[in-house]
Design a protein around this motif. Structure first.
Motif, PDB file in Angstrom:
ATOM      1  N   GLU A 147       0.787  -1.203   0.159  1.00 16.54           N
ATOM      2  CA  GLU A 147      -0.547   0.041   0.216  1.00 16.54           C
ATOM      3  C   GLU A 147       0.774   1.426  -0.227  1.00 16.54           C
ATOM      4  OE1 GLU A 147      -4.363  -0.080   2.023  1.00 16.54           O
ATOM      5  OE2 GLU A 147      -2.846  -0.506   3.357  1.00 16.54           O
ATOM      6  N   PRO A 148       0.458   1.842  -1.065  1.00 16.38           N
ATOM      7  CA  PRO A 148       2.105   3.460  -0.784  1.00 16.38           C
ATOM      8  C   PRO A 148       1.136   4.541   0.360  1.00 16.38           C
ATOM      9  CG  PRO A 148      -0.072   3.700  -1.738  1.00 16.38           C
ATOM     10  CD  PRO A 148      -0.843   2.427  -1.815  1.00 16.38           C
ATOM     11  N   GLU A 149       2.208   5.173   0.830  1.00 14.97           N
ATOM     12  CA  GLU A 149       1.966   6.090   1.762  1.00 14.97           C
ATOM     13  C   GLU A 149       2.088   7.478   1.297  1.00 14.97           C
ATOM     14  OE1 GLU A 149       2.879   2.114   3.305  1.00 14.97           O
ATOM     15  OE2 GLU A 149       4.707   3.687   2.759  1.00 14.97           O
ATOM     16  N   MET A 150       1.316   8.497   1.936  1.00 15.94           N
ATOM     17  CA  MET A 150       1.310   9.525   0.784  1.00 15.94           C
ATOM     18  C   MET A 150       0.839  11.060   2.123  1.00 15.94           C
ATOM     19  SD  MET A 150      -2.452   9.056  -0.962  1.00 15.94           S
ATOM     20  CE  MET A 150      -2.094   7.429  -0.997  1.00 15.94           C
ATOM     21  N   GLU A 151       1.119  12.717   2.160  1.00 17.03           N
ATOM     22  CA  GLU A 151       1.110  12.633   2.658  1.00 17.03           C
ATOM     23  C   GLU A 151       1.830  13.321   3.404  1.00 17.03           C
ATOM     24  OE1 GLU A 151      -2.985  13.262   2.610  1.00 17.03           O
ATOM     25  OE2 GLU A 151      -3.584  13.117   0.424  1.00 17.03           O
ATOM     26  N   ALA A 152       3.368  12.883   3.841  1.00 14.13           N
ATOM     27  CA  ALA A 152       3.732  12.309   5.113  1.00 14.13           C
ATOM     28  C   ALA A 152       3.834  13.664   5.608  1.00 14.13           C
ATOM     29  CB  ALA A 152       4.594  11.694   5.153  1.00 14.13           C
ATOM     30  N   LEU A 153       4.349  13.868   6.797  1.00 13.11           N
ATOM     31  CA  LEU A 153       4.225  15.211   7.758  1.00 13.11           C
ATOM     32  C   LEU A 153       5.772  14.919   8.867  1.00 13.11           C
ATOM     33  CD1 LEU A 153       1.263  17.166   7.123  1.00 13.11           C
ATOM     34  CD2 LEU A 153       2.902  17.407   5.661  1.00 13.11           C
ATOM     35  N   PHE A 154       6.213  15.748   9.251  1.00 20.31           N
ATOM     36  CA  PHE A 154       6.816  15.795  10.510  1.00 20.31           C
ATOM     37  C   PHE A 154       5.305  15.817  11.225  1.00 20.31           C
ATOM     38  CE2 PHE A 154      10.817  16.217   8.248  1.00 20.31           C
ATOM     39  CZ  PHE A 154      11.660  15.157   8.628  1.00 20.31           C
ATOM     40  N   ALA A 155       5.459  14.863  12.985  1.00 21.95           N
ATOM     41  CA  ALA A 155       4.420  15.441  13.897  1.00 21.95           C
ATOM     42  C   ALA A 155       5.032  16.732  14.664  1.00 21.95           C
ATOM     43  CB  ALA A 155       4.362  14.130  14.559  1.00 21.95           C
ATOM     44  N   GLY A 156       3.702  17.174  15.369  1.00 23.72           N
ATOM     45  CA  GLY A 156       4.227  18.714  15.724  1.00 23.72           C
ATOM     46  C   GLY A 156       6.261  18.251  16.568  1.00 23.72           C
ATOM     47  N   GLN A 253      -6.176  15.412   8.747  1.00 23.71           N
ATOM     48  CA  GLN A 253      -5.267  15.737   9.623  1.00 23.71           C
ATOM     49  C   GLN A 253      -4.835  16.389  10.673  1.00 23.71           C
ATOM     50  OE1 GLN A 253      -3.372  19.975   8.600  1.00 23.71           O
ATOM     51  NE2 GLN A 253      -5.192  20.072   7.035  1.00 23.71           N
ATOM     52  N   THR A 254      -3.442  15.706  11.408  1.00 20.81           N
ATOM     53  CA  THR A 254      -3.353  16.107  12.538  1.00 20.81           C
ATOM     54  C   THR A 254      -2.953  17.248  12.820  1.00 20.81           C
ATOM     55  OG1 THR A 254      -0.909  15.419  12.826  1.00 20.81           O
ATOM     56  CG2 THR A 254      -3.358  13.727  13.188  1.00 20.81           C
ATOM     57  N   SER A 255      -3.206  17.865  13.975  1.00 19.95           N
ATOM     58  CA  SER A 255      -2.566  19.470  15.025  1.00 19.95           C
ATOM     59  C   SER A 255      -0.889  19.144  14.842  1.00 19.95           C
ATOM     60  CB  SER A 255      -3.538  20.047  15.900  1.00 19.95           C
ATOM     61  OG  SER A 255      -3.480  18.446  17.291  1.00 19.95           O
ATOM     62  N   PRO A 256      -0.400  20.088  15.616  1.00 16.02           N
ATOM     63  CA  PRO A 256       0.492  19.180  15.298  1.00 16.02           C
ATOM     64  C   PRO A 256       0.666  18.756  16.111  1.00 16.02           C
ATOM     65  CG  PRO A 256       0.779  21.349  14.365  1.00 16.02           C
ATOM     66  CD  PRO A 256      -0.148  21.133  14.421  1.00 16.02           C
ATOM     67  N   ASP A 257       0.226  19.264  17.472  1.00 21.04           N
ATOM     68  CA  ASP A 257       0.701  18.309  19.110  1.00 21.04           C
ATOM     69  C   ASP A 257      -0.377  17.381  19.050  1.00 21.04           C
ATOM     70  OD1 ASP A 257      -2.385  18.619  19.004  1.00 21.04           O
ATOM     71  OD2 ASP A 257      -2.158  20.186  20.535  1.00 21.04           O
ATOM     72  N   GLY A 258      -0.996  16.701  18.005  1.00 19.62           N
ATOM     73  CA  GLY A 258      -1.255  15.300  18.077  1.00 19.62           C
ATOM     74  C   GLY A 258      -2.705  14.978  18.578  1.00 19.62           C
ATOM     75  N   ARG A 259      -2.941  16.314  18.975  1.00 22.53           N
ATOM     76  CA  ARG A 259      -4.389  16.310  20.228  1.00 22.53           C
ATOM     77  C   ARG A 259      -5.460  16.000  18.708  1.00 22.53           C
ATOM     78  NH1 ARG A 259      -7.351  19.779  25.090  1.00 22.53           N
ATOM     79  NH2 ARG A 259      -8.573  18.695  24.985  1.00 22.53           N
ATOM     80  N   PHE A 260      -5.305  16.745  17.435  1.00 22.16           N
ATOM     81  CA  PHE A 260      -6.875  16.996  17.282  1.00 22.16           C
ATOM     82  C   PHE A 260      -6.946  16.578  15.824  1.00 22.16           C
ATOM     83  CE2 PHE A 260      -7.098  20.340  20.428  1.00 22.16           C
ATOM     84  CZ  PHE A 260      -8.186  20.206  21.088  1.00 22.16           C
ATOM     85  N   SER A 358      -0.130  27.242  12.875  1.00 27.24           N
ATOM     86  CA  SER A 358       1.432  27.376  13.518  1.00 27.24           C
ATOM     87  C   SER A 358       2.080  26.117  13.755  1.00 27.24           C
ATOM     88  CB  SER A 358       1.240  28.071  14.829  1.00 27.24           C
ATOM     89  OG  SER A 358      -0.504  28.083  16.150  1.00 27.24           O
ATOM     90  N   ALA A 359       3.017  26.155  13.986  1.00 30.09           N
ATOM     91  CA  ALA A 359       4.328  25.433  14.574  1.00 30.09           C
ATOM     92  C   ALA A 359       3.918  24.866  15.214  1.00 30.09           C
ATOM     93  CB  ALA A 359       5.496  25.400  14.335  1.00 30.09           C
ATOM     94  N   ASP A 360       3.631  25.442  16.192  1.00 33.60           N
ATOM     95  CA  ASP A 360       3.490  25.381  18.462  1.00 33.60           C
ATOM     96  C   ASP A 360       1.927  24.557  18.279  1.00 33.60           C
ATOM     97  OD1 ASP A 360       2.358  27.732  18.269  1.00 33.60           O
ATOM     98  OD2 ASP A 360       3.326  28.564  18.715  1.00 33.60           O
ATOM     99  N   SER A 361       1.112  24.912  17.649  1.00 30.67           N
ATOM    100  CA  SER A 361      -0.013  23.747  17.435  1.00 30.67           C
ATOM    101  C   SER A 361      -0.909  24.641  18.519  1.00 30.67           C
ATOM    102  CB  SER A 361      -0.005  23.033  18.427  1.00 30.67           C
ATOM    103  OG  SER A 361      -0.793  21.882  17.480  1.00 30.67           O
ATOM    104  N   GLY A 412      -5.111  28.697  -0.566  1.00 26.35           N
ATOM    105  CA  GLY A 412      -4.479  29.771  -1.201  1.00 26.35           C
ATOM    106  C   GLY A 412      -3.753  29.908  -0.297  1.00 26.35           C
ATOM    107  N   SER A 413      -2.687  31.033  -1.225  1.00 22.47           N
ATOM    108  CA  SER A 413      -1.324  31.178  -0.330  1.00 22.47           C
ATOM    109  C   SER A 413      -1.273  31.521   0.649  1.00 22.47           C
ATOM    110  CB  SER A 413      -0.354  32.119  -1.136  1.00 22.47           C
ATOM    111  OG  SER A 413      -0.372  31.559  -2.646  1.00 22.47           O
ATOM    112  N   MET A 414      -0.908  30.820   1.922  1.00 18.90           N
ATOM    113  CA  MET A 414      -0.909  31.150   3.197  1.00 18.90           C
ATOM    114  C   MET A 414      -0.026  30.113   3.939  1.00 18.90           C
ATOM    115  SD  MET A 414      -4.262  30.648   4.967  1.00 18.90           S
ATOM    116  CE  MET A 414      -5.166  31.393   4.019  1.00 18.90           C
ATOM    117  N   GLY A 415       0.584  31.200   5.526  1.00 19.94           N
ATOM    118  CA  GLY A 415       1.116  29.840   6.088  1.00 19.94           C
ATOM    119  C   GLY A 415       1.526  31.287   7.509  1.00 19.94           C
ATOM    120  N   PHE A 416       2.091  30.283   8.326  1.00 20.78           N
ATOM    121  CA  PHE A 416       2.588  31.568   9.234  1.00 20.78           C
ATOM    122  C   PHE A 416       4.112  32.159   9.589  1.00 20.78           C
ATOM    123  CE2 PHE A 416      -1.041  29.577  11.192  1.00 20.78           C
ATOM    124  CZ  PHE A 416      -1.489  30.496  12.096  1.00 20.78           C
ATOM    125  N   LEU A 417       3.932  33.529  10.185  1.00 20.33           N
ATOM    126  CA  LEU A 417       6.078  33.671  10.024  1.00 20.33           C
ATOM    127  C   LEU A 417       6.394  33.351  10.965  1.00 20.33           C
ATOM    128  CD1 LEU A 417       5.081  37.786   9.515  1.00 20.33           C
ATOM    129  CD2 LEU A 417       6.385  35.721   8.051  1.00 20.33           C
TER     130      LEU A 417
END
Length: 824
Positions: A147-156, A253-260, A358-361, A412-417
């Motif tokens: 089975e393929p794995e996809m949309e991989a991200l680092f956890a928080g 998708q998971t929140s960076p802290d893994g709770r939601f 945000s990276a700090d969740s 769209g184009s967006m992200g956190f500073l």
């Protein structure tokens, strides 16, 4: 033989690796020549450039001229140019070298995600996950599964990685222990009782009544449930089963802290009819039906957005009813005489994309978009309370759009500073797509760019302190690359070549790979360093804008055109401006014979509607560009305008066709024809018009509603009735036909066919799954019933919307040329 180019501290201008070609006699263009396979005739431009992670090698897809001419390569191969550090910090570039199959298979995929420190990169290859350590450049394989794995991200905490498998469930792998954990348990069916059958309301009542009347049954049930509780307590904790009940799952998708865990469920309508397209020329010998799409106004899917709180083991839907303006009736319904009275405050259908965390969740942002495309809300989401706080609302009485604005399926184009409090995003609030920031906690908003130009692409630097931007601020027909501090201020221009500069930055953000083209030269690949000055952007006044390039002159890495193509002196069309009747300015490409011409002229209409073609780079309509050179050789003056709704000119220009296609966009062509007569010596009785797709539609409207302006027209794969086109494109511009019939009536050429005076050619591919051939056939029946004799139609049995076969291109353009030669 390899060639080498050195740049001590900076690149030196060079036509590196390009060998001089012998002079040849200028060829005469023919339809057979310009419509042949472009790989054989023009050559293959480099594409898809990407850097190695150590920034020492640049890879790209390419077929060199020598390979294309002798080996007849069926597809582009992977090539590379290497860069090494030498004495005095100089760089040495090798000539392009074909990458071996073994090296290609072992290359880390160019796409992936970095950890916050940019010391590791996670990527997918052939359906498996890999982790690259950037210090040692060693690759570690994390999965090896069918089975393929996809949309991989680092956890928080970056101790684990999270990914999805085809069943849409989320999993995590701990990087130290290798432990695999399942994070979600999405199940396709409906929630059921122990027997596996879903209970009806009647069955639920009977079950409850039995337990009420029998203490024995109630006691047995209690003992059974107690045993299940004990057994469950002994089992390892598993994710909560979530039943999809026949709905489609999107973007878990998971929140960076893994709770939601957030996700969207979409329910497709059961009564949306799918249009079928007949395919007559098939391998089976039987006529086959191609399933195409729904038509505009058909029932649409409904969407819900959920938050799964893992700690509380609960799933809740996010309510969107409190969004400001979500119950507002669109303006056209307030004034439309055909609209049914509606005094209720109905909530408009919307779709949620995101969240962006945000990276700090601590902060999550979602984008809510109305399905009528008239509103976009950017909202802070509190996953514990499900509260939404509106950070930005963009409304347009016509429709929301423009660069970086996103769609119903993308935020769209967006992200956190870097401060994890400030969200950057794009908006057309001022009429042009610009870059903004908003403090998610305080709501304080700031415009980082402004002016009558578009920010077309945005990239945040790896340290999140600076932006890299592509804009058209020098000229609507040019694209340049800039650097700007994350707080705004002066923009430092990093590219200098006139045309389009499509930049791919090296991972260390010190070098630019530039795909560049001019109006008469196809795309080639260049490289240039970012100067020290440009890498040290200082905070300055936000009103200051630098348009002077600080980068060094780029080095050319490829030369892709054949000798035969280069032998012809391809014209650089003049980029002119034409006054429209309402005071607006129309940008256009003008091709004019050097001898003054013969009085005959052709106006070309680009397709797509929202597309730009009056620019200073190599057109995606390269066949038409070559055809225009052929026409000029024959004494024609050719004009190609960016009419109302074209891209690159802001929202007012983009939405100028709202509720009336064939209105201002056709007016622009009529005004352009008038300008040709008044300024270019063109005979008003010898003007033709042609175009494909939207260009074919405008051609029909021109021939039917302004028949005294254009004597001949070629409508290629045209829309003849907008009620037969797709929903996402058409409903934004004309609303829905059942609600705004006036917009469809005045915008559809089939309603005006009786106005045809000049000579009309219609060409259409039979297996066109975009604009169906039924459109052309319906129009032909209308013309027959109107007893029109000055038209003809050519059908192409094996062609879709965009033609592929050279013989089809040749036949079509021979017919177009014959039409203009005979009638103009």
């Amino acid at each position: 033989m390899n060639c080498f180019v050195y740049w001590p501290l900076a690149l030196i201008a060079s036509s590196a690796f390009a060998q001089p070609t012998p002079k040849t006699t200028q060829p005469s263009l023919t339809i057979e020549t310009i419509m042949q396979d472009p790989k054989d005739w023009i050559g293959t431009s480099p594409s898809n450039p990407f850097w190695s992670d150590d920034a020492k090698t640049l890879y790209f897809s390419w077929t060199p001229v020598t390979t294309g001419a002798t080996e007849k390569a069926k597809s582009d191969s992977l090539y590379k140019v290497t860069f090494t550090t030498g004495r005095g910090k100089s760089r040495v570039a090798s000539s392009p070298i074909k990458v071996s199959p073994l090296e290609r298979r072992n290359l880390p995929a160019p796409t992936g995600v970095y950890n916050r420190a940019h010391t590791q990169r996670l990527f997918e290859r052939q359906g498996d996950l890999f982790l690259l350590d950037l210090a040692s450049m060693k690759v570690r394989q994390l999965t090896n599964t069918v089975e393929p794995e996809m949309e991989a991200l680092f956890a928080g905490d970056e101790q684990s990685i999270v990914f999805r498998r085809p069943g849409s469930n989320l999993f995590s792998i701990h990087l130290s222990t290798g432990q695999l954990a399942q994070l979600t348990d999405f199940r396709p069916g409906a929630n059921a009782d122990a027997s596996g059958a879903k209970l009806t309301d009647e069955e639920k009542f009977l079950k409850q009544d039995q337990l009420r009347l029998s203490s024995v049954l109630a006691e047995r049930k209690a003992r059974r449930e107690e045993g299940e509780r004990i057994s469950k307590a002994d089992r390892p904790k598993r994710p909560k089963p979530i039943y999809l009940d026949g709905k489609l799952l999107f973007n878990p998708q998971t929140s960076p802290d893994g709770r939601f865990i957030t996700y969207r469920l979409t329910k497709s309508p059961t009564n949306a009819k799918i249009a079928q397209v007949p395919n007559y020329v098939t391998e089976s010998g039987y006529t086959e039906e191609l399933s195409a799409r729904i038509k505009v106004g058909a029932p649409l899917p409904t969407h819900e957005f959920f938050v799964y709180d893992i700690a509380r083991d609960t799933v809740r839907a996010v309510s969107l009813k409190t969004l400001p303006g979500i119950s507002d009736k669109p303006d056209y319904l307030k004034t439309s005489s055909t609209a049914k009275p509606d005094t209720t405050k109905k909530t408009r259908s919307v779709v949620v994309s995101g969240p962006v965390w945000s990276a700090d969740s601590k902060l999550g942002v979602v984008v809510v978009r109305s399905l009528d495309n008239k509103d976009r809300w950017i909202c802070r989401l509190d996953p514990e309370t499900l509260a939404l706080t509106v950070l930005d609302r963009q409304h347009n009485d016509a429709w929301i759009g423009g660069p970086g604005i996103g769609s119903t399926n993308a935020p769209g184009s967006m992200g956190f500073l870097a401060d994890q409090q400030t969200l950057w995003f794009q908006s057309e609030a001022t009429g042009y797509a610009h870059l903004y920031t908003v403090n998610v906690s305080t709501g304080e908003r700031k415009a980082l760019t402004s002016g009558k130009f578009e920010v077309q692409q945005v990239q945040l630097s790896s340290d999140k302190t600076q932006f890299f931007l592509q804009t058209n601020e020098v000229h609507p027909g040019e694209q340049h690359f800039y650097r700007m501090a994350a707080s705004g201020g002066e923009r430092i221009r990093l590219t200098s070549m006139t045309g389009a500069n499509d930049v791919t930055l090296s991972p260390d953000e010190t070098q630019m790979a530039i795909r560049y083209s001019s109006s008469n030269q196809p795309w080639e690949l260049y490289v240039a360093p970012l100067s020290v000055e440009s890498r040290a952007v200082k905070k300055r006044s936000s009103s200051a804008v630098s348009v002077s390039s600080t980068g060094s002159t780029p080095v050319k890495l490829t030369s892709s055109q054949t000798d035969a193509f280069k032998a012809y002196p391809w014209r650089e069309p003049a980029l002119v401006t034409i006054p429209a009747r309402d005071g607006q300015t129309i940008y256009a490409r003008l091709y004019k014979p050097t001898s003054g011409g013969t009085g005959k002229s052709v106006v070309f209409v680009h397709g797509a509607g929202y597309l730009q073609n009056a620019h200073k780079w190599w057109s995606q309509y390269f066949r038409e560009y070559m055809f225009h050179n052929l026409l000029v050789d024959k004494g024609y003056t050719v004009l190609d305008i960016d009419y109302r709704a074209s891209a690159g000119y802001g929202s007012e220009w983009r939405t100028g066709i709202y509720r009336h296609m064939g209105g201002k966009d056709l007016d622009d062509h009529v005004d352009a024809a008038k300008w040709l007569v008044q300024t270019q010596g063109v005979d008003a009785k010898r003007i033709g018009i042609y175009g494909g797709s939207y260009g074919g539609f405008i051609t029909l409207m021109a021939m039917f509603t302004t028949p005294d302006v254009f004597k001949a027209g070629a409508a290629l794969r045209p829309v003849t009735d907008w009620a037969a086109y797709n929903h996402p494109y058409t409903a934004s511009i004309l609303n829905e036909p059942q609600a705004d019939s006036l917009a469809y009536r005045r915008s559809s050429p089939i309603n005006f066919a009786e106005g045809l005076k000049g000579h009309l050619l219609i060409c259409h591919g039979i297996v066109d799954v975009n604009v169906h051939v039924q459109d052309a056939i319906r129009l032909s029946q209308r013309l027959i019933e109107l007893k029109k004799e000055n038209w003809e139609m050519a059908l192409y049995p094996v062609e879709d919307h965009g033609f592929v076969e050279p013989t089809s291109w040749m036949d079509e353009y021979k017919r177009i040329l014959k039409l203009f030669d005979e009638r103009l």
